[in-house]
Design a protein around this motif. Structure first.
Motif, PDB file in Angstrom:
ATOM      1  N   THR A  39     -18.367  -4.349 -11.283  1.00 24.45           N
ATOM      2  CA  THR A  39     -17.176  -3.514 -11.283  1.00 24.45           C
ATOM      3  C   THR A  39     -16.084  -4.221 -10.491  1.00 24.45           C
ATOM      4  N   ALA A  40     -14.915  -3.615 -10.454  1.00 28.13           N
ATOM      5  CA  ALA A  40     -13.811  -4.191  -9.697  1.00 28.13           C
ATOM      6  C   ALA A  40     -14.145  -4.340  -8.214  1.00 28.13           C
ATOM      7  N   HIS A  41     -15.121  -3.574  -7.750  1.00 31.01           N
ATOM      8  CA  HIS A  41     -15.524  -3.673  -6.338  1.00 31.01           C
ATOM      9  C   HIS A  41     -15.956  -5.098  -5.986  1.00 31.01           C
ATOM     10  N   ALA A  42     -16.415  -5.856  -6.978  1.00 34.30           N
ATOM     11  CA  ALA A  42     -16.848  -7.231  -6.719  1.00 34.30           C
ATOM     12  C   ALA A  42     -15.722  -8.086  -6.146  1.00 34.30           C
ATOM     13  N   PHE A  43     -14.471  -7.685  -6.382  1.00 40.08           N
ATOM     14  CA  PHE A  43     -13.333  -8.496  -5.946  1.00 40.08           C
ATOM     15  C   PHE A  43     -12.710  -8.003  -4.642  1.00 40.08           C
ATOM     16  N   ARG A  44     -13.334  -7.036  -3.975  1.00 42.71           N
ATOM     17  CA  ARG A  44     -12.772  -6.523  -2.729  1.00 42.71           C
ATOM     18  C   ARG A  44     -12.658  -7.625  -1.676  1.00 42.71           C
ATOM     19  N   ASN A  45     -13.629  -8.538  -1.661  1.00 39.72           N
ATOM     20  CA  ASN A  45     -13.590  -9.614  -0.668  1.00 39.72           C
ATOM     21  C   ASN A  45     -12.529 -10.656  -0.973  1.00 39.72           C
ATOM     22  N   TRP A  46     -11.875 -10.542  -2.126  1.00 40.51           N
ATOM     23  CA  TRP A  46     -10.776 -11.442  -2.456  1.00 40.51           C
ATOM     24  C   TRP A  46      -9.468 -11.029  -1.788  1.00 40.51           C
ATOM     25  N   LEU A  47      -9.379  -9.798  -1.302  1.00 40.74           N
ATOM     26  CA  LEU A  47      -8.080  -9.261  -0.900  1.00 40.74           C
ATOM     27  C   LEU A  47      -7.395 -10.102   0.169  1.00 40.74           C
ATOM     28  N   ARG A  48      -8.097 -10.382   1.259  1.00 38.29           N
ATOM     29  CA  ARG A  48      -7.455 -11.132   2.347  1.00 38.29           C
ATOM     30  C   ARG A  48      -7.086 -12.558   1.922  1.00 38.29           C
ATOM     31  N   PRO A  49      -8.018 -13.350   1.358  1.00 39.48           N
ATOM     32  CA  PRO A  49      -7.600 -14.702   0.957  1.00 39.48           C
ATOM     33  C   PRO A  49      -6.543 -14.688  -0.138  1.00 39.48           C
ATOM     34  N   ALA A  50      -6.552 -13.659  -0.992  1.00 40.68           N
ATOM     35  CA  ALA A  50      -5.521 -13.581  -2.037  1.00 40.68           C
ATOM     36  C   ALA A  50      -4.147 -13.334  -1.419  1.00 40.68           C
ATOM     37  N   ARG A  51      -4.078 -12.438  -0.440  1.00 41.61           N
ATOM     38  CA  ARG A  51      -2.788 -12.145   0.202  1.00 41.61           C
ATOM     39  C   ARG A  51      -2.190 -13.402   0.820  1.00 41.61           C
ATOM     40  N   THR A  52      -3.021 -14.163   1.531  1.00 43.05           N
ATOM     41  CA  THR A  52      -2.498 -15.339   2.221  1.00 43.05           C
ATOM     42  C   THR A  52      -2.091 -16.444   1.257  1.00 43.05           C
ATOM     43  N   ARG A  53      -2.487 -16.322  -0.005  1.00 41.16           N
ATOM     44  CA  ARG A  53      -2.112 -17.319  -1.009  1.00 41.16           C
ATOM     45  C   ARG A  53      -1.088 -16.779  -1.998  1.00 41.16           C
ATOM     46  N   GLY A  54      -0.508 -15.637  -1.678  1.00 39.18           N
ATOM     47  CA  GLY A  54       0.592 -15.126  -2.490  1.00 39.18           C
ATOM     48  C   GLY A  54       0.178 -14.334  -3.705  1.00 39.18           C
TER      49      GLY A  54
END
Length: 267
Positions: A39-54
């Protein structure tokens, strides 16, 4: 139709005072389609590194066993995704993992035909075999034993989940529901014209990297990358993957496909 795309990254709280943000002020939408059984929950750990990369993360709602059977096929799910992306109204990158990569590629084909102004800046398919290659179904008999064996082969499912009867039953049901969407599926032969990045895991036993080159038969502009991990490299090597997306996004923007208009949804 209710959108299947929704924000994973909540809107930032109002700035309480004059301070300099450490994150990019203008962030590009990154829409992520999960693997079979995920599910989309699999990508929750992407949030912080995604923010810092725009990037600003969006998830995609998956089909459930209660979804009408005609709406659970790969092509139906791709169509629903495409219509939701067309309504997004902003530039974005579309990333799909495993089965999600196939759904993402079919969604882009639909967009190119029906909403060419809304195609992504970049299509990224991760751990996804070339869609036109014939391959046996990963869980041919549909039994719990086969499903558990596949989950162990693919990795990404904690052993404690498979050891608990209730959690194992849920994981198997979600996997089999997603894999059922592949029944009767066949690539129609039209090639994706949107810039496409194809990523594989070096030790992936589900979608090994060897056939990567054959994605050029399904897409016109293809960049391939191999990561030192297995089938779940998008979650094992998230920071590296996001950096690579940024690199390939810059390359796609610098070299638009010839004889195709520059879509409005590309930055």
């Amino acid at each position: 139709m209710t959108s299947v795309v929704f924000p994973l990254d909540p809107a930032p709280a109002p700035d309480p005072g004059p301070r300099v943000s450490q994150e990019p002020s203008a962030r590009l939408a990154l829409v992520a389609v999960p693997h079979a059984g995920g599910t989309a929950h699999a990508f929750r750990n992407w949030l912080r590194p995604a923010r810092t990369r725009g990037f600003r993360m969006y998830g995609v709602r998956t089909a459930t066993p209660g979804t009408p059977a005609p709406d659970r096929t790969v092509r139906a799910r791709a169509r629903h995704l495409a219509e939701s992306l067309a309504a997004l109204g902003e530039p974005y990158v579309l990333v799909g993992h495993s089965l999600g990569g196939l759904i993402a590629a079919e969604a882009v084909l639909y967009l190119e035909r029906h909403h060419p102004e809304a195609v992504p800046a970049l299509l990224v398919v991760c751990a996804t075999a070339p869609p036109h290659l014939r391959r046996p179904p990963p869980v041919a008999g549909g039994t719990e034993e086969e499903a558990v064996a596949f989950l162990r082969t693919a990795g990404g499912t904690p052993e404690e989940v498979l050891a608990d009867p209730g959690m194992r039953e849920l994981a198997v049901a979600m996997l089999l529901n997603d894999l059922a969407s592949l029944r009767g599926y066949a690539w129609e032969g039209r090639r994706v014209t949107t810039p496409t990045a194809v990523y594989a895991g070096l030790t992936d036993r589900v979608a090994p990297p060897e056939p990567l080159a054959r994605w050029t038969e399904a897409a016109e502009s293809v960049t391939t990358r191999v990561f030192a991990s297995g089938h779940f490299f998008p979650h094992d090597r998230t920071a590296e993957l996001l950096d690579t997306i940024r690199l390939d996004l810059a390359g796609a923007a610098a070299s638009p496909a010839p004889d195709h208009p520059h879509p409005a949804h590309r930055p």
